[in-house]
Scaffold this motif. Structure first.
Motif, mmCIF file in Angstrom:
data_model
loop_
_atom_site.group_PDB
_atom_site.id
_atom_site.type_symbol
_atom_site.label_atom_id
_atom_site.label_comp_id
_atom_site.label_asym_id
_atom_site.label_seq_id
_atom_site.Cartn_x
_atom_site.Cartn_y
_atom_site.Cartn_z
ATOM 1 N N ARG A 115 49.413 35.657 -0.520
ATOM 2 C CA ARG A 115 48.245 35.021 -1.138
ATOM 3 C C ARG A 115 48.647 34.264 -2.398
ATOM 4 N NH1 ARG A 115 46.004 39.483 1.012
ATOM 5 N NH2 ARG A 115 46.350 40.828 -0.783
ATOM 6 N N ALA A 116 49.519 34.836 -3.185
ATOM 7 C CA ALA A 116 49.972 34.176 -4.409
ATOM 8 C C ALA A 116 50.736 32.897 -4.079
ATOM 9 C CB ALA A 116 50.852 35.125 -5.231
ATOM 10 N N ALA A 117 51.584 32.942 -3.064
ATOM 11 C CA ALA A 117 52.328 31.747 -2.658
ATOM 12 C C ALA A 117 51.378 30.665 -2.153
ATOM 13 C CB ALA A 117 53.347 32.102 -1.578
ATOM 14 N N LYS A 118 50.387 31.062 -1.382
ATOM 15 C CA LYS A 118 49.405 30.106 -0.867
ATOM 16 C C LYS A 118 48.620 29.486 -2.019
ATOM 17 C CE LYS A 118 45.616 29.659 2.409
ATOM 18 N NZ LYS A 118 44.729 30.343 3.348
ATOM 19 N N ASP A 119 48.233 30.309 -2.994
ATOM 20 C CA ASP A 119 47.519 29.789 -4.159
ATOM 21 C C ASP A 119 48.366 28.789 -4.938
ATOM 22 O OD1 ASP A 119 45.304 31.331 -3.565
ATOM 23 O OD2 ASP A 119 45.745 32.883 -5.069
ATOM 24 N N ARG A 120 49.655 29.113 -5.126
ATOM 25 C CA ARG A 120 50.549 28.182 -5.833
ATOM 26 C C ARG A 120 50.669 26.871 -5.071
ATOM 27 N NH1 ARG A 120 53.498 32.988 -6.643
ATOM 28 N NH2 ARG A 120 54.806 32.515 -4.855
ATOM 29 N N GLU A 121 50.788 26.966 -3.751
ATOM 30 C CA GLU A 121 50.912 25.769 -2.916
ATOM 31 C C GLU A 121 49.644 24.919 -3.006
ATOM 32 O OE1 GLU A 121 50.955 25.048 1.812
ATOM 33 O OE2 GLU A 121 52.551 26.371 1.071
ATOM 34 N N GLU A 122 48.478 25.556 -2.954
ATOM 35 C CA GLU A 122 47.217 24.819 -3.038
ATOM 36 C C GLU A 122 47.050 24.170 -4.413
ATOM 37 O OE1 GLU A 122 44.105 27.522 -1.929
ATOM 38 O OE2 GLU A 122 44.676 27.466 0.191
ATOM 39 N N ARG A 123 47.437 24.897 -5.480
ATOM 40 C CA ARG A 123 47.344 24.308 -6.816
ATOM 41 C C ARG A 123 48.260 23.102 -6.941
ATOM 42 N NH1 ARG A 123 46.914 29.678 -8.566
ATOM 43 N NH2 ARG A 123 49.123 29.791 -9.030
ATOM 44 N N ALA A 124 49.460 23.187 -6.389
ATOM 45 C CA ALA A 124 50.394 22.059 -6.444
ATOM 46 C C ALA A 124 49.837 20.881 -5.658
ATOM 47 C CB ALA A 124 51.759 22.475 -5.894
ATOM 48 N N LYS A 125 49.257 21.168 -4.506
ATOM 49 C CA LYS A 125 48.667 20.102 -3.683
ATOM 50 C C LYS A 125 47.497 19.462 -4.417
ATOM 51 C CE LYS A 125 46.569 19.407 0.858
ATOM 52 N NZ LYS A 125 46.096 20.089 2.073
ATOM 53 N N ASP A 126 46.628 20.290 -5.014
ATOM 54 C CA ASP A 126 45.490 19.766 -5.768
ATOM 55 C C ASP A 126 45.957 18.932 -6.948
ATOM 56 O OD1 ASP A 126 43.711 20.972 -4.041
ATOM 57 O OD2 ASP A 126 43.274 22.669 -5.366
ATOM 58 N N LYS A 127 47.002 19.392 -7.622
ATOM 59 C CA LYS A 127 47.524 18.656 -8.775
ATOM 60 C C LYS A 127 48.030 17.290 -8.336
ATOM 61 C CE LYS A 127 50.921 18.827 -12.465
ATOM 62 N NZ LYS A 127 52.087 19.507 -13.005
ATOM 63 N N ALA A 128 48.765 17.252 -7.222
ATOM 64 C CA ALA A 128 49.279 15.978 -6.722
ATOM 65 C C ALA A 128 48.131 15.056 -6.338
ATOM 66 C CB ALA A 128 50.196 16.221 -5.524
ATOM 67 N N THR A 129 47.098 15.616 -5.719
ATOM 68 C CA THR A 129 45.934 14.814 -5.330
ATOM 69 C C THR A 129 45.245 14.238 -6.563
ATOM 70 O OG1 THR A 129 45.587 16.151 -3.345
ATOM 71 C CG2 THR A 129 43.715 14.881 -4.131
ATOM 72 N N HIS A 130 45.044 15.074 -7.585
ATOM 73 C CA HIS A 130 44.395 14.600 -8.809
ATOM 74 C C HIS A 130 45.244 13.535 -9.513
ATOM 75 C CE1 HIS A 130 40.948 17.215 -8.791
ATOM 76 N NE2 HIS A 130 41.714 18.260 -8.567
ATOM 77 N N GLU A 131 46.540 13.728 -9.543
ATOM 78 C CA GLU A 131 47.412 12.745 -10.176
ATOM 79 C C GLU A 131 47.349 11.417 -9.440
ATOM 80 O OE1 GLU A 131 51.234 14.631 -10.259
ATOM 81 O OE2 GLU A 131 50.761 15.784 -12.058
ATOM 82 N N LEU A 132 47.325 11.472 -8.110
ATOM 83 C CA LEU A 132 47.234 10.253 -7.320
ATOM 84 C C LEU A 132 45.894 9.560 -7.551
ATOM 85 C CD1 LEU A 132 48.544 8.402 -5.259
ATOM 86 C CD2 LEU A 132 47.627 9.863 -3.451
ATOM 87 N N LYS A 133 44.800 10.331 -7.569
ATOM 88 C CA LYS A 133 43.482 9.749 -7.826
ATOM 89 C C LYS A 133 43.437 9.116 -9.214
ATOM 90 C CE LYS A 133 40.645 12.624 -4.793
ATOM 91 N NZ LYS A 133 39.576 13.641 -4.748
ATOM 92 N N ASP A 134 44.017 9.779 -10.204
ATOM 93 C CA ASP A 134 44.052 9.222 -11.558
ATOM 94 C C ASP A 134 44.825 7.912 -11.583
ATOM 95 O OD1 ASP A 134 42.581 11.324 -12.548
ATOM 96 O OD2 ASP A 134 44.310 12.379 -13.420
ATOM 97 N N LYS A 135 45.963 7.888 -10.911
ATOM 98 C CA LYS A 135 46.783 6.677 -10.884
ATOM 99 C C LYS A 135 46.025 5.529 -10.223
ATOM 100 C CE LYS A 135 51.303 4.956 -9.484
ATOM 101 N NZ LYS A 135 52.566 5.255 -8.834
ATOM 102 N N ILE A 136 45.368 5.824 -9.097
ATOM 103 C CA ILE A 136 44.579 4.792 -8.415
ATOM 104 C C ILE A 136 43.443 4.321 -9.314
ATOM 105 C CG2 ILE A 136 42.984 4.405 -6.492
ATOM 106 C CD1 ILE A 136 44.816 6.264 -4.817
ATOM 107 N N GLY A 137 42.790 5.263 -9.995
ATOM 108 C CA GLY A 137 41.699 4.914 -10.900
ATOM 109 C C GLY A 137 42.170 4.000 -12.027
#
Length: 85
Positions: free
Chosen positions: A35-57
């Motif tokens: 569960r901890a590994a999955k949470d870390r993976e999801e946070r990393a994925k969310d962070k990458a998504t937010h960074e990409l959205k910010d860059k596009i914005g």
């Protein structure tokens, strides 16, 4: 005074219970780690998504700013031409 010595069946039962508890603890630990590994993976994925959205914005904002500047320059040129006529 008598000293009770557990028989071998009782020893075996205690060993099985202990082994069962150890396996349960191990499964819980593995589950927690998964569960901890999955949470870390999801946070990393969310962070990458937010960074990409910010860059596009930021890029879209820059494009709009450039369009506004171009529109203002065209409007100024058109006003200058109309005043000269």
């Amino acid at each position: 005074m008598s000293l009770e010595i557990p028989d071998s069946r009782e020893d075996a039962r205690i060993d099985r219970e202990h082994e069962h508890e150890m396996l349960k603890h191990l499964k819980d630990h593995v589950g927690d780690e998964m569960r901890a590994a999955k949470d870390r993976e999801e946070r990393a994925k969310d962070k990458a998504t937010h960074e990409l959205k910010d860059k596009i914005g930021y890029e879209e904002k820059g494009e709009r700013r450039q369009e506004d500047m171009t529109d203002a320059a065209l409007k100024e040129t058109a006003n200058t031409i109309l005043r000269e006529e």
